[in-house]
Design a protein around this motif. Structure first.
Motif, short mmCIF file in Angstrom:
data_model
loop_
_atom_site.label_atom_id
_atom_site.label_comp_id
_atom_site.label_asym_id
_atom_site.label_seq_id
_atom_site.Cartn_x
_atom_site.Cartn_y
_atom_site.Cartn_z
N THR A 12 -6.92 9.63 -6.91
CA THR A 12 -6.13 9.10 -5.80
C THR A 12 -4.96 10.01 -5.46
OG1 THR A 12 -5.02 7.71 -7.47
CG2 THR A 12 -6.72 6.67 -6.12
N ASP A 13 -4.74 11.03 -6.26
CA ASP A 13 -3.73 12.03 -5.91
C ASP A 13 -4.21 12.91 -4.76
OD1 ASP A 13 -2.11 11.10 -7.91
OD2 ASP A 13 -2.53 12.74 -9.30
N PRO A 16 -7.03 10.03 -0.01
CA PRO A 16 -6.18 8.94 0.46
C PRO A 16 -6.79 7.57 0.19
CG PRO A 16 -6.43 10.64 2.15
CD PRO A 16 -7.40 10.96 1.07
N ARG A 17 -5.94 6.61 -0.11
CA ARG A 17 -6.42 5.25 -0.34
C ARG A 17 -7.13 4.71 0.89
NH1 ARG A 17 -5.09 1.02 -4.02
NH2 ARG A 17 -5.70 -1.01 -3.18
N SER A 83 -2.22 8.73 5.39
CA SER A 83 -1.13 8.94 4.45
C SER A 83 -1.69 9.52 3.16
CB SER A 83 -0.43 7.61 4.16
OG SER A 83 0.59 7.77 3.18
N THR A 84 -1.18 10.68 2.76
CA THR A 84 -1.66 11.35 1.56
C THR A 84 -0.51 11.47 0.56
OG1 THR A 84 -1.20 13.51 2.58
CG2 THR A 84 -3.44 12.66 2.77
N PRO A 85 -0.80 11.28 -0.73
CA PRO A 85 0.27 11.31 -1.73
C PRO A 85 0.92 12.68 -1.87
CG PRO A 85 -1.74 10.32 -2.63
CD PRO A 85 -2.10 10.94 -1.33
N LEU A 86 0.16 13.75 -1.64
CA LEU A 86 0.64 15.09 -1.90
C LEU A 86 0.47 15.97 -0.66
CD1 LEU A 86 -1.05 15.69 -5.40
CD2 LEU A 86 1.27 14.85 -4.95
#
Length: 314
Positions: A12-13, A16-17, A83-86
């Motif tokens: 999930t890093d 994207p969810r 939306s992406t975490p990184l």
């Protein structure tokens, strides 16, 4: 020896969810058509739980058990639509760390999006050189054509480094567009960059009539089998066998799309059916089999020992 041309880090890093939710929604629709499906929220959480292999340790364990020597890790750039975490730069750094953790096992194709402009092309080139990556990954369902002229500066960077361009084709998640993912949209770019290799991701599963004639008639176009075990309709061993009897085996790259095949028992079970089953390679010569399971990939990738830039940390 097997070389897998289509994998992802199940994390999930990096994924994207929202994309995982799209995949779970497709699973939910399929299950609901034949049985009483669990609530969608339950499927989403189960799928997210399967994407916690942040260092690719589980992937490497499955590769070892399945006899896979190396795999290509694809790093899509979803950042302008989800939306992406990184950031892309941080994902590149983390994938370099994964390669350092598992030396000699992975090649990395870094994502790009033409809407990031020439600044994005320069960043892409810098990251590729910093970490010694071997290719570019495009995801046109994010909203662009693979023949968009804004991609041409990126293609120039790839051509200068003899790196292949991997292009997603065919269906995708419900929140993204299918139109830009038609394989014929690659044709103009393939004509304009005849010495640059384009690999049509999922081309052995979707639009096979189109992808196979592109591969046959365009010297620099290949297709891959990613996602074959999840394809609808006829059982996938028969579908692969039909693909391998079209006369384009010199242009097909074998790929599993791991971790998608976690739903079908993981790499060891899947590749045992591919390599040892009676159907997939029926009527296929040993020479073609060797090309399909790795020879074609090794022919198109940049050298696997491209060094990372001195001082590039994990």
């Amino acid at each position: 020896m097997i070389h897998d041309g289509h994998c992802h880090v199940a994390s999930t890093d990096f994924i994207p969810r929202a994309f995982l939710t799209d995949v779970a929604a497709a699973m939910h629709r399929g299950l609901s058509a034949v049985t009483t499906a669990p609530p969608l929220a339950t499927l989403v959480e189960r799928y997210v739980a399967q994407h916690q292999d942040h260092h690719a340790d589980r992937l490497v364990a499955e590769m070892d058990a399945a006899g896979v020597a190396t795999a290509v890790l694809l790093v899509p750039d979803f950042g302008l639509v989800m939306s992406t975490p990184l950031s892309l730069a941080e994902m590149a750094r983390r994938h370099h760390g994964i390669r350092t953790r598992h030396p000699g096992r992975f090649r990395v194709y870094l994502g790009a999006d033409p809407r990031r402009g020439e600044t994005g092309a320069r960043e892409f080139a810098d990251l590729v050189d910093r970490y010694g990556f071997e290719g570019m990954k495009l995801y046109p369902p994010c909203g662009y054509s693979p023949s968009d002229r804004a991609l041409y500066p990126y293609y120039e960077e790839c051509r200068a480094r003899s790196m292949p361009v991997f292009v997603h084709t065919g269906p995708t998640g419900r929140s993204l567009s299918f139109n830009p993912a038609h394989p014929l949209l690659v044709d103009q770019a393939a004509r304009d960059f005849p010495d640059l290799v384009f690999v049509l991701g999922h081309g052995g599963v979707s639009h096979v009539d189109v992808t196979s004639y592109l591969a046959l008639h365009r010297r620099n176009v290949y297709l891959d089998t990613g996602g074959f075990a999840g394809s609808p309709g006829t059982g996938w061993p028969q579908r692969l066998n039909q693909l391998f009897r079209l006369g384009v085996n010199h242009k097909i790259i074998f790929g599993t799309d791991w971790p998608l095949n976690q739903l079908t028992g993981g790499l060891p079970r899947l590749l045992a059916e591919v390599c040892d089953g009676s159907e997939v390679f029926a009527g296929v010569s040993r020479g073609d089999r060797d090309l399909l399971l790795g020879g074609n990939l090794l022919r198109v990738v940049a050298p696997a020992d491209r060094p990372a830039r001195a001082g590039a940390g994990p």
